[in-house]
Design an enzyme around this catalytic site. Structure first.
Site, PDB file in Angstrom:
ATOM      1  N   SER A 128     -32.656  -3.171 -44.341  1.00  0.00           N
ATOM      2  CA  SER A 128     -31.442  -3.264 -44.650  1.00  0.00           C
ATOM      3  C   SER A 128     -29.945  -2.828 -43.828  1.00  0.00           C
ATOM      4  O   SER A 128     -28.672  -3.961 -43.863  1.00  0.00           O
ATOM      5  CB  SER A 128     -30.430  -2.502 -45.946  1.00  0.00           C
ATOM      6  OG  SER A 128     -30.429  -1.341 -45.749  1.00  0.00           O
ATOM      7  N   LYS A 179     -24.058   1.261 -52.184  1.00  0.00           N
ATOM      8  CA  LYS A 179     -23.345   0.723 -51.324  1.00  0.00           C
ATOM      9  C   LYS A 179     -21.824   0.346 -51.289  1.00  0.00           C
ATOM     10  O   LYS A 179     -20.889   0.226 -49.964  1.00  0.00           O
ATOM     11  CB  LYS A 179     -23.770  -0.255 -49.897  1.00  0.00           C
ATOM     12  CG  LYS A 179     -25.482  -0.087 -49.656  1.00  0.00           C
ATOM     13  CD  LYS A 179     -26.722  -1.083 -49.687  1.00  0.00           C
ATOM     14  CE  LYS A 179     -27.820  -0.300 -48.828  1.00  0.00           C
ATOM     15  NZ  LYS A 179     -29.091  -1.613 -48.827  1.00  0.00           N
TER      16      LYS A 179
END
Length: 789
Positions: free
Chosen positions: A670, A713
């Protein structure tokens, strides 16, 4: 009158005057002295050794006082002499003479000092009576000695006769031998005899109790056998205990097959002798079966409004979990019966996974059982041990059901992701049956050996990560993710729950301390950096300890904590208000990461050096992240002309990619777009906006693919002070899980191609809008989006 007499050392015995003894001698010097004396006057002197371990004692190793004795009879055997000797009188050794075969010494007799008085006569009578009492208590003594003591003897002779049969240490015997005053000797012997009588009385008491217990046990066994015979004749073979067990079995509502097995075991117990070891095992087994709640249930609270109120009282936020519990109640209210759900709460530490279990039990009106599975490696911990093992017990699940005393508790299996595996079996495999709603109505424990219905139990499990949970077990769980708390959620939790809890724990009240809202927010922002609230609670506790000390020292005024004076209690702030860089940097981008402890941000640093085209990777990167770096570099090379770079720029440059906090392992795809952005920035010398954070996987053609852990996140980005977040377009659907207060403070840009990322992240655009549109068009054989990492 001095006499020259052979000296024979004795290891640990003493010959008293007026007494007869049989001794065995084997040392060469002792044998020589005996044979020499027996040929002449038959008189020797026996002296006690100071150290009984010496085989060849010298004159210095012997006491000065000994006993002059006559050898009455002597028998020689192989290497030994057995001699009957009679003590004559006490003697003192004056000096030793030289002799080759044995010790020879000059001795002088020590007469007894005695005064004929009523006191001595009373002492003699008392000693005689006490000795008779000791004999009655079981003291061993020679009959001839006993008759001599009981007959009319002088005080000196009486004292020596009794001293010879007392159980004394060698040093105590030597003390009596050296005592020439008869009165003092009689007094000492009286004390020793009294001590021995006490020991004899205690031994008699112990023996009597032991005999009583033995006789009682034998009598009970005999009566029990007679009772069995009588009951058998009358046709009623159940004793009181057996009948009581049978009544319990009939009352507790066991299934028929279980009831029949238990009754069979009870009848087997009734036919056994109570001293049979197996009787205890069977009794323990029956007790476990009888004590389980086979039909006992807690009444469900089906009032949905009350349940919602209880859940809101105990926890702030956690909307999804509360909705799931209310849905379960609604279905139960309509259907009447529903199989218990198997919930799994997954999230970072300190976000309330364990504590919500207690609130669920309170909202449902059920008992709560918690079992920690962390570190368990033995399958028997779950399923129990078989009855053939000594000390066997049921597994943790059955033990928890017994402790709850109801068959429908809320059962929490804590830390299910930390179950281990070793040679004793796999506990997670043993959980498969218990956590399967289609099978757990017939859960089999190795110890019980009968099925138990767990379908009414509401199982709740907790975990920090899902990766370590076996797929078969994960498939049985209804997974609910716990994200980290936002600043507003922490503020509400701290103000509503933690302050009150810690104030009570530290013995304070609102009259002693007050924390302003601004101080609490400052405390959260500048003293903690976590997904949960454990660190926040510790900081509040530290603050209250300081206040408690002031109150204990006599402070009468209320302590008001504000942002200005909070440092006086907790020291300087540990964290900056934001974690973003101070200015836009070339070759540095901000990525977003998911960890077990919640979300976090990470900085990607790129440095260029003259070289031969090497790609250097540091920061303890995992294999997947290394491949992301290589994919990013390949994309940059394929877009060199668009970026304004020469086609062969890489041949004379080494590119070093580093992710700080090198001691922390990092992995996953990611960070792909963040790595690509940092490399492009370093090569084009265009700085990256410091307030922009990004996450997404990048392909060789520059496509941005979907990622996982978005909520954690984004919350971490908000906590760190970022303003703009670049996300894959396919993740747009996940925004609904993010708290509204976070969405309000952040700007979200959804991208599908790397060119869009660079145009937004760079401080100045470098690609025309038309080029971006062309590069982002779908291509044939396009790679499908990968599952979230």
């Amino acid at each position: 009158m001095e006499k020259l007499i052979p000296i024979i050392p004795i290891r640990d015995g003493i010959i008293f005057p007026h007494t007869d003894s049989v001794l065995t001698f084997g040392r060469p010097k002792s044998l020589s002295a005996l044979e020499s004396s027996f040929k002449h006057e038959r008189v020797v002197c026996f002296v006690l050794q100071k150290n009984p371990r010496l085989n060849d004692p010298t004159s210095e190793d012997l006491y000065e006082i000994g006993t002059l004795s006559r050898i009455e009879r002597m028998i020689r055997t192989d290497g030994e002499i057995n001699a009957q000797v009679r003590g004559i009188s006490r003697v003192r050794i004056l000096s030793y003479e030289q002799h080759a075969s044995y010790l020879l010494a000059k001795v002088v007799e020590l007469p007894d000092v005695i005064q004929d008085s009523p006191e001595i006569k009373a002492l003699c009578n008392h000693l005689t009576n006490e000795f008779r009492r000791a004999m009655n208590l079981g003291k061993p003594a020679d009959f001839l000695v006993f008759m001599n003591i009981m007959s009319e003897t002088s005080p000196a002779e009486l004292s020596d006769l009794i001293a010879s049969v007392l159980d004394l240490k060698p040093i105590e015997r030597q003390g009596l031998l050296e005592e020439t005053d008869v009165k003092t000797r009689l007094e000492k012997i009286t004390e020793f005899l009294a001590r021995e009588i006490k020991v004899l009385e205690l031994e008699r008491r112990i023996a009597s109790k032991t005999q009583e217990r033995f006789e009682k046990g034998a009598r009970e066994a005999m009566l029990r056998e007679r009772l069995k015979t009588i009951e058998k004749e009358l046709g009623d073979e159940d004793t009181g205990e057996i009948k009581e067990m049978m009544d319990k079995v009939n009352k507790i509502g066991m299934p028929d097959d279980v009831k029949e097995k238990v009754k069979k075991e009870i009848r087997k117990l009734g036919q056994m002798n109570q001293f049979n070891p197996e009787a205890g095992y069977i009794r323990n087994y029956v007790d476990w079966l009888v004590s389980l709640p086979w039909s006992k249930k807690s009444e469900n609270n089906v009032d949905i409004k009350t349940a919602e109120k209880i859940l809101d009282e105990d926890h702030f936020g956690l909307k999804k979990i509360k909705e799931r519990i209310v849905e379960y109640l609604a279905v139960h209210k309509l259907a009447g019966k529903m199989k218990g759900p198997i919930l799994c709460f997954v999230g970072p530490p300190g976000v309330g996974k364990t504590s919500i279990g207690k609130s669920i039990a309170r909202a449902l009106g059920r008992k709560f059982v918690r079992v920690s599975l962390g570190g368990i490696r033995d399958e028997a911990e779950i399923r129990g041990h078989r009855r053939t093992y000594v000390g066997a017990l049921p597994g943790r699940i059955i033990q928890g059901i017994k402790d709850a005393d109801t068959k429908n508790p809320v059962f929490m299996l804590d830390e299910i992701d930390k179950v281990g595996v070793d040679f004793r079996g796999d506990p997670s495999s043993a959980l498969l049956e218990a956590l399967d709603p289609e099978q757990n109505n017939q859960f089999s424990d190795h110890y019980l050996e009968v099925p138990f219905d767990l379908s009414d139990v509401m199982f709740v499990t907790t975990a920090n990560i899902l990766d370590t949970i076996p797929p078969a077990l994960r498939d049985r769980l209804e997974i609910i993710h716990f994200a980290g708390y936002t600043l507003d959620e922490k503020f509400n939790i701290g103000g509503r729950y933690l302050l009150k809890k810690q104030m009570e724990a530290h013995g304070l009240s609102s009259d002693n301390v007050f924390i302003t809202d601004e101080a609490l927010r400052y405390l959260i922002e500048r003293y903690t950096r976590e997904a949960g609230v454990r660190s926040l609670e510790r900081q509040i506790a530290a603050l209250f300890r300081k206040v408690a000390k002031l109150v204990a020292d006599g402070q009468k005024t209320k302590t008001v904590v504000t942002p200005k004076n909070i440092a006086a209690f907790l020291g300087p702030a540990k964290y900056n208000a934001t974690m973003v860089e101070k200015k836009d940097e070339v070759g540095m981008s901000t990525g977003l990461a998911w960890t077990e402890a919640g979300g976090d941000i990470l900085f990607i640093e790129v440095a260029l050096m003259p070289g031969k085209g090497s790609l250097i990777l540091t920061g303890q990167l995992g294999d997947v992240m290394k491949e992301s770096c290589q994919a990013a570099m390949s994309y940059i090379r394929s877009r060199a002309q668009t970026l304004g770079l020469s086609d062969k720029f890489y041949q004379k440059l080494d590119v070093h990619i580093h992710v700080p906090e090198g001691a922390v392992p990092k992995d996953g795809p990611s960070a792909g777009i963040a790595i690509t952005t940092a490399i492009a920035s370093a090569l084009t010398k265009i700085p990256v906006k410091r307030t922009v954070g990004m996450t997404g996987e990048v392909t060789l053609r520059g496509r941005v693919l979907e990622i996982g852990g978005l909520k954690e996140k984004v919350i971490a980005a908000h906590r760190a002070g970022l303003k703009t977040i670049l996300l894959p377009k396919d993740n747009q659907k996940d925004l609904e899980d993010i708290p509204k207060e976070v969405i309000k403070d952040l700007k979200f840009v959804f991208v599908s191609h790397m060119d869009e990322v660079l145009n937004i992240a760079f401080a100045k655009p470098f690609v025309k809008k038309e080029e971006v549109i062309m590069s982002s068009r779908p291509m044939l054989h396009a790679r499908q989006p990968q599952p979230a990492d």
